[in-house]
Scaffold this motif. Structure first.
Motif, PDB file in Angstrom:
ATOM      1  N   GLU A  69     -15.491   6.350 -52.824  1.00 14.80           N
ATOM      2  CA  GLU A  69     -15.301   5.581 -51.590  1.00 14.80           C
ATOM      3  C   GLU A  69     -14.985   4.118 -51.857  1.00 14.80           C
ATOM      4  N   GLY A  70     -15.367   3.593 -53.013  1.00 14.38           N
ATOM      5  CA  GLY A  70     -15.223   2.163 -53.230  1.00 14.38           C
ATOM      6  C   GLY A  70     -14.196   1.754 -54.251  1.00 14.38           C
ATOM      7  N   ASP A  71     -13.447   2.690 -54.818  1.00 14.92           N
ATOM      8  CA  ASP A  71     -12.524   2.307 -55.877  1.00 14.92           C
ATOM      9  C   ASP A  71     -11.077   2.185 -55.428  1.00 14.92           C
ATOM     10  N   GLY A  72     -10.821   2.425 -54.188  1.00 15.02           N
ATOM     11  CA  GLY A  72      -9.485   2.213 -53.651  1.00 15.02           C
ATOM     12  C   GLY A  72      -8.564   3.418 -53.715  1.00 15.02           C
ATOM     13  N   ASP A  73      -8.855   4.389 -54.597  1.00 15.88           N
ATOM     14  CA  ASP A  73      -7.950   5.534 -54.662  1.00 15.88           C
ATOM     15  C   ASP A  73      -8.577   6.822 -54.146  1.00 15.88           C
ATOM     16  N   GLY A  74      -9.845   6.769 -53.706  1.00 14.79           N
ATOM     17  CA  GLY A  74     -10.487   7.929 -53.108  1.00 14.79           C
ATOM     18  C   GLY A  74     -10.961   8.978 -54.093  1.00 14.79           C
ATOM     19  N   GLU A  75     -10.783   8.733 -55.391  1.00 13.46           N
ATOM     20  CA  GLU A  75     -11.198   9.684 -56.406  1.00 13.46           C
ATOM     21  C   GLU A  75     -12.547   9.285 -56.982  1.00 13.46           C
ATOM     22  N   PRO A  76     -13.471  10.239 -57.099  1.00 12.25           N
ATOM     23  CA  PRO A  76     -14.759   9.925 -57.718  1.00 12.25           C
ATOM     24  C   PRO A  76     -14.571   9.543 -59.184  1.00 12.25           C
ATOM     25  N   MET A  77     -15.423   8.656 -59.671  1.00 13.84           N
ATOM     26  CA  MET A  77     -15.372   8.277 -61.072  1.00 13.84           C
ATOM     27  C   MET A  77     -16.013   9.369 -61.908  1.00 13.84           C
ATOM     28  N   THR A  78     -15.468   9.572 -63.098  1.00  9.73           N
ATOM     29  CA  THR A  78     -16.052  10.538 -64.017  1.00  9.73           C
ATOM     30  C   THR A  78     -17.261   9.905 -64.692  1.00  9.73           C
ATOM     31  N   GLU A  79     -18.047  10.760 -65.335  1.00 10.29           N
ATOM     32  CA  GLU A  79     -19.210  10.262 -66.078  1.00 10.29           C
ATOM     33  C   GLU A  79     -18.760   9.275 -67.166  1.00 10.29           C
ATOM     34  N   GLU A  80     -17.651   9.558 -67.804  1.00  8.24           N
ATOM     35  CA  GLU A  80     -17.139   8.680 -68.849  1.00  8.24           C
ATOM     36  C   GLU A  80     -16.727   7.324 -68.281  1.00  8.24           C
ATOM     37  N   GLN A  81     -16.119   7.325 -67.111  1.00  5.91           N
ATOM     38  CA  GLN A  81     -15.725   6.062 -66.482  1.00  5.91           C
ATOM     39  C   GLN A  81     -16.950   5.238 -66.096  1.00  5.91           C
ATOM     40  N   LEU A  82     -17.976   5.904 -65.565  1.00  2.00           N
ATOM     41  CA  LEU A  82     -19.211   5.199 -65.220  1.00  2.00           C
ATOM     42  C   LEU A  82     -19.875   4.621 -66.466  1.00  2.00           C
ATOM     43  N   GLU A  83     -19.900   5.401 -67.536  1.00  2.00           N
ATOM     44  CA  GLU A  83     -20.491   4.925 -68.786  1.00  2.00           C
ATOM     45  C   GLU A  83     -19.740   3.699 -69.292  1.00  2.00           C
ATOM     46  N   LYS A  84     -18.422   3.750 -69.248  1.00  2.00           N
ATOM     47  CA  LYS A  84     -17.613   2.612 -69.698  1.00  2.00           C
ATOM     48  C   LYS A  84     -17.901   1.373 -68.850  1.00  2.00           C
TER      49      LYS A  84
END
Length: 90
Positions: A69-84
């Motif tokens: 909801e907050g990243d502008g493209d409507g796609e959930p972040m992956t676990e790897e993206q959150l970790e980064k």
């Protein structure tokens, strides 16, 4: 744009303004030839203030980042993206 409620945004902005003032103080201390110990102590305070602001941004926006909801493209972040994202603050 940063995600989070108005109170979270206000807290982050206050922390960043405080860090901004502390950094200006460190610059002045160096220009004035102040003692290294004093400069490093104040620089550590600036670093902590920035870390706290960064963690507050991540914490307040985590739900939105996970759901997309907050990243502008409507796609959930992956676990790897959150970790980064978290490791960028380390």
């Amino acid at each position: 744009m940063m995600v989070g409620d108005e109170q979270s945004v206000a807290l982050v902005l206050n922390r960043l303004r405080r860090a901004h003032g502390q950094l200006a103080g460190v610059i002045g201390m160096i220009e004035d030839g102040r003692d290294c110990k004093d400069v490093v102590t104040q620089l550590a305070a600036v670093s902590r203030a920035l870390d706290r602001a960064g963690f507050k941004i991540v914490a307040s926006g985590l739900r939105e980042c996970m759901t997309g909801e907050g990243d502008g493209d409507g796609e959930p972040m992956t676990e790897e993206q959150l970790e980064k994202l978290f490791l960028a603050l380390a």
